[in-house]
Design an enzyme around this catalytic site. Sequence first.
Site, PDB file in Angstrom:
ATOM      1  CG  ASP A 138      -2.195  -0.909   1.151  1.00 56.45           C
ATOM      2  OD1 ASP A 138      -2.077  -2.410   0.498  1.00 56.45           O
ATOM      3  OD2 ASP A 138      -2.779  -1.193   2.101  1.00 56.45           O
ATOM      4  CE  LYS A 201      -5.271   1.472   2.758  1.00 58.43           C
ATOM      5  NZ  LYS A 201      -3.966   1.304   3.445  1.00 58.43           N
ATOM      6  CE  LYS A 237      -6.649  -1.716   2.889  1.00 57.59           C
ATOM      7  NZ  LYS A 237      -4.734  -1.732   3.500  1.00 57.59           N
TER       8      LYS A 237
END
Length: 292
Positions: A138, A201, A237
Amino acid sequence: MDRYQEALAASKVTENDAEVAAEVKKIVDEAGKYASPEVYQFLFSSIDLTTLSTEDSVKSVSEFTQRVNDFDNDFPQYRNVAAICVYSNFAEVVKTNLDVPGVDIAVVAGCFPSSQTFTAVKIADAALAVEAGANEVDIVFNLGMFRDGNYEDLCDEMIEIKHTIKDAKMKVILESGALKTAEKIKKASILSLYSEADFLKTSTGKIYPGASLDAAYVMCKCIKEYYDLTGRKVGFKASGGVRTTEDALHYYAIVKEVLGDEWLTHDLFRIGASSLANSLLSSMEGKETKFF
């Protein structure tokens, strides 16, 4: 006009904040219809169980990982979480201690949460984490480059990181609480999608406000448009402040309504959380349950 400017100009995703809010309200108002033990279990098994504390240590991360191992023994009727998410330097600790199959090792890398360092450092950090056992990375979208309109360097950086980590999933954290508007969230989403992101995300959960349903809606609309144009599926996400079963259900409803059932898999839908795990487990068990 370069390919990024062309993609931004061609997008039909709404930039109207009021329109986004109205569409989100419709979805959320009806989200209760999805509440069921099966959906709660799916949401639980979509969690990236996260510890990102300044006080994290080899001992604390080892113990954190052991709770995931213990879950398989104590609750064999349920599928475990999707991943354990830690700082990049703890990837090897998780790999060494993780005994259960099917749980991925995710890390935050690239000078999380600010993304402010040399590109070479970000690449090295991601590469070292994957070498140590991470299969998901990430990274934080470079808001400084975005603010300056330096899209080429911004996108080149993401592409370089993705090419370095190869088969590991790259989740790009947009920091939607800093972007704020539908227009900026849309632009950041499109730039990330065309820079080989495997997931979009919402947030780091560290500096700015965390995930919001409006941001999730815009991001999912961009993912859908990108899929229709390219045939490539990119995941979503939600992260930062998703704490209750009701919160998780709202994100589930947005993904289902905007992207459809094809995205309701662990390869394409995740929630980054810590306290959410106990909330969902309590809903699954029908009583307050504090395990994590």
